[in-house]
Design a protein around this motif. Structure first.
Motif, mmCIF file in Angstrom:
data_model
loop_
_atom_site.group_PDB
_atom_site.id
_atom_site.type_symbol
_atom_site.label_atom_id
_atom_site.label_comp_id
_atom_site.label_asym_id
_atom_site.label_seq_id
_atom_site.Cartn_x
_atom_site.Cartn_y
_atom_site.Cartn_z
ATOM 1 N N LYS A 103 10.323 42.840 -45.604
ATOM 2 C CA LYS A 103 10.483 43.095 -44.170
ATOM 3 C C LYS A 103 9.224 42.691 -43.416
ATOM 4 C CE LYS A 103 13.653 46.993 -44.752
ATOM 5 N NZ LYS A 103 13.836 48.440 -44.561
ATOM 6 N N GLN A 104 8.061 43.097 -43.935
ATOM 7 C CA GLN A 104 6.797 42.781 -43.265
ATOM 8 C C GLN A 104 6.558 41.272 -43.252
ATOM 9 O OE1 GLN A 104 4.891 45.095 -41.522
ATOM 10 N NE2 GLN A 104 4.185 43.143 -40.728
ATOM 11 N N SER A 105 6.902 40.594 -44.338
ATOM 12 C CA SER A 105 6.739 39.140 -44.394
ATOM 13 C C SER A 105 7.612 38.454 -43.350
ATOM 14 C CB SER A 105 7.096 38.610 -45.788
ATOM 15 O OG SER A 105 6.194 39.095 -46.743
ATOM 16 N N LEU A 106 8.853 38.878 -43.238
ATOM 17 C CA LEU A 106 9.746 38.301 -42.234
ATOM 18 C C LEU A 106 9.229 38.552 -40.816
ATOM 19 C CD1 LEU A 106 13.322 39.094 -43.607
ATOM 20 C CD2 LEU A 106 12.342 36.839 -43.185
ATOM 21 N N LEU A 107 8.751 39.758 -40.563
ATOM 22 C CA LEU A 107 8.224 40.074 -39.236
ATOM 23 C C LEU A 107 6.975 39.251 -38.926
ATOM 24 C CD1 LEU A 107 8.703 43.952 -39.126
ATOM 25 C CD2 LEU A 107 10.047 42.199 -37.939
ATOM 26 N N ASP A 108 6.134 39.009 -39.927
ATOM 27 C CA ASP A 108 4.938 38.188 -39.733
ATOM 28 C C ASP A 108 5.308 36.747 -39.398
ATOM 29 O OD1 ASP A 108 3.332 40.380 -40.231
ATOM 30 O OD2 ASP A 108 2.889 39.809 -42.306
ATOM 31 N N PHE A 113 6.065 32.422 -35.277
ATOM 32 C CA PHE A 113 6.918 31.467 -34.555
ATOM 33 C C PHE A 113 6.888 31.745 -33.051
ATOM 34 C CE2 PHE A 113 9.829 30.619 -38.423
ATOM 35 C CZ PHE A 113 9.057 29.533 -38.799
ATOM 36 N N LEU A 114 6.962 33.017 -32.666
ATOM 37 C CA LEU A 114 6.903 33.368 -31.244
ATOM 38 C C LEU A 114 5.579 32.928 -30.630
ATOM 39 C CD1 LEU A 114 8.488 36.951 -31.141
ATOM 40 C CD2 LEU A 114 9.536 34.790 -30.451
ATOM 41 N N ALA A 115 4.480 33.150 -31.356
ATOM 42 C CA ALA A 115 3.161 32.764 -30.853
ATOM 43 C C ALA A 115 3.049 31.238 -30.739
ATOM 44 C CB ALA A 115 2.070 33.311 -31.773
ATOM 45 N N ASN A 117 5.524 29.073 -30.318
ATOM 46 C CA ASN A 117 6.360 28.634 -29.196
ATOM 47 C C ASN A 117 5.704 28.952 -27.853
ATOM 48 O OD1 ASN A 117 8.232 27.725 -31.012
ATOM 49 N ND2 ASN A 117 9.640 29.435 -30.729
ATOM 50 N N ALA A 118 5.067 30.091 -27.760
ATOM 51 C CA ALA A 118 4.392 30.461 -26.507
ATOM 52 C C ALA A 118 3.223 29.519 -26.220
ATOM 53 C CB ALA A 118 3.903 31.899 -26.574
ATOM 54 N N SER A 119 2.470 29.153 -27.257
ATOM 55 C CA SER A 119 1.324 28.263 -27.032
ATOM 56 C C SER A 119 1.777 26.848 -26.706
ATOM 57 C CB SER A 119 0.381 28.262 -28.232
ATOM 58 O OG SER A 119 0.974 27.642 -29.347
ATOM 59 N N SER A 120 2.864 26.372 -27.333
ATOM 60 C CA SER A 120 3.338 25.019 -27.020
ATOM 61 C C SER A 120 3.939 24.963 -25.614
ATOM 62 C CB SER A 120 4.342 24.521 -28.061
ATOM 63 O OG SER A 120 5.522 25.276 -28.033
ATOM 64 N N THR A 121 4.545 26.043 -25.165
ATOM 65 C CA THR A 121 5.066 26.106 -23.805
ATOM 66 C C THR A 121 3.916 26.078 -22.804
ATOM 67 O OG1 THR A 121 6.993 27.367 -24.534
ATOM 68 C CG2 THR A 121 6.455 27.484 -22.196
ATOM 69 N N ALA A 122 2.846 26.798 -23.118
ATOM 70 C CA ALA A 122 1.669 26.817 -22.244
ATOM 71 C C ALA A 122 1.010 25.442 -22.205
ATOM 72 C CB ALA A 122 0.677 27.868 -22.722
ATOM 73 N N ASP A 123 0.963 24.754 -23.350
ATOM 74 C CA ASP A 123 0.377 23.410 -23.402
ATOM 75 C C ASP A 123 1.168 22.438 -22.540
ATOM 76 O OD1 ASP A 123 -1.570 24.314 -25.117
ATOM 77 O OD2 ASP A 123 -0.635 23.498 -26.931
ATOM 78 N N ARG A 124 2.497 22.529 -22.603
ATOM 79 C CA ARG A 124 3.336 21.644 -21.791
ATOM 80 C C ARG A 124 3.166 21.921 -20.304
ATOM 81 N NH1 ARG A 124 7.546 22.310 -25.957
ATOM 82 N NH2 ARG A 124 8.242 24.071 -24.736
ATOM 83 N N ALA A 125 2.945 23.149 -19.946
ATOM 84 C CA ALA A 125 2.765 23.517 -18.550
ATOM 85 C C ALA A 125 1.434 22.971 -18.013
ATOM 86 C CB ALA A 125 2.797 25.029 -18.374
ATOM 87 N N ASP A 126 0.454 22.774 -18.901
ATOM 88 C CA ASP A 126 -0.849 22.264 -18.492
ATOM 89 C C ASP A 126 -0.897 20.733 -18.401
ATOM 90 O OD1 ASP A 126 -1.826 24.822 -18.392
ATOM 91 O OD2 ASP A 126 -2.752 24.763 -20.371
ATOM 92 N N GLU A 127 0.120 20.057 -18.950
ATOM 93 C CA GLU A 127 0.128 18.586 -18.919
ATOM 94 C C GLU A 127 0.387 18.091 -17.504
ATOM 95 O OE1 GLU A 127 3.077 17.285 -21.692
ATOM 96 O OE2 GLU A 127 1.944 17.971 -23.427
ATOM 97 N N PRO A 128 -0.277 16.971 -17.125
ATOM 98 C CA PRO A 128 -0.031 16.415 -15.783
ATOM 99 C C PRO A 128 1.382 15.877 -15.673
ATOM 100 C CG PRO A 128 -1.565 15.032 -17.031
ATOM 101 C CD PRO A 128 -1.272 16.242 -17.869
ATOM 102 N N SER A 129 1.927 15.978 -14.517
ATOM 103 C CA SER A 129 3.290 15.508 -14.244
ATOM 104 C C SER A 129 3.290 14.003 -14.058
ATOM 105 C CB SER A 129 3.826 16.210 -13.012
ATOM 106 O OG SER A 129 5.071 15.698 -12.670
ATOM 107 N N ASP A 130 4.382 13.327 -14.431
ATOM 108 C CA ASP A 130 4.534 11.885 -14.255
ATOM 109 C C ASP A 130 5.093 11.535 -12.894
ATOM 110 O OD1 ASP A 130 3.543 11.338 -16.753
ATOM 111 O OD2 ASP A 130 5.525 11.260 -17.717
ATOM 112 N N GLU A 131 5.394 12.524 -12.096
ATOM 113 C CA GLU A 131 5.997 12.278 -10.792
ATOM 114 C C GLU A 131 4.939 11.747 -9.825
ATOM 115 O OE1 GLU A 131 7.833 15.803 -9.369
ATOM 116 O OE2 GLU A 131 8.970 16.111 -11.200
ATOM 117 N N ASN A 132 5.275 10.745 -9.036
ATOM 118 C CA ASN A 132 4.371 10.196 -8.011
ATOM 119 C C ASN A 132 5.048 10.145 -6.694
ATOM 120 O OD1 ASN A 132 2.270 9.905 -9.736
ATOM 121 N ND2 ASN A 132 2.614 7.738 -10.131
#
Length: 132
Positions: A103-108, A113-115, A117-132
């Motif tokens: 149980k503890q291994s699965l929770l870890d 995975f949650l951490a 995903n949260a960091s990759s979402t934050a990284d994408r939010a920091d990337e400059p937009s291609d819109e001009n």
């Protein structure tokens, strides 16, 4: 040699358990017997010296006739915030086909995975937009 407190979360859990036990008009010995844990072990949990497993928390909750989820939150196993994986965590904790270690291994793994995903979402939010 005296042991230090395990952590703030466990101290809060111990205080909560003591309040629930006294509210139910149970002695430490009576609750230990109902929850099928030793009297010294329950005393150590209440004093914040030991961190109980999810299984022990479930036994204590049943003996006190309170929600096991409340104890999981107090112990820091499940987040009190809505929508933060609580359902998955509770499903794992309530699965009787798994050992405590599994149980503890699965929770870890789930938490990592949650951490990630949260960091990759934050990284994408920091990337400059291609819109001009």
């Amino acid at each position: 040699m005296a042991k230090g407190k395990v952590g703030k979360t466990v101290e809060t859990l111990g205080d909560y358990l003591r309040e629930q036990r006294t509210g139910a008009q149970l002695s430490l010995r009576q609750l230990a017997e109902l929850a099928d844990v030793s009297n010294p072990y329950l005393s150590q949990i209440e004093r914040g010296l030991r961190r109980p497993s999810a299984e022990v928390l479930q036994q204590i909750a049943k003996a006190l006739r309170i929600s096991a989820e409340q104890l999981y939150i107090r112990a820091g196993i499940v987040s009190p915030e809505d929508g933060v994986g609580g359902t998955v965590e509770l499903a794992v904790l309530n699965d009787t086909g798994l050992t405590e270690r599994q149980k503890q291994s699965l929770l870890d793994v789930y938490a990592s995975f949650l951490a990630l995903n949260a960091s990759s979402t934050a990284d994408r939010a920091d990337e400059p937009s291609d819109e001009n």
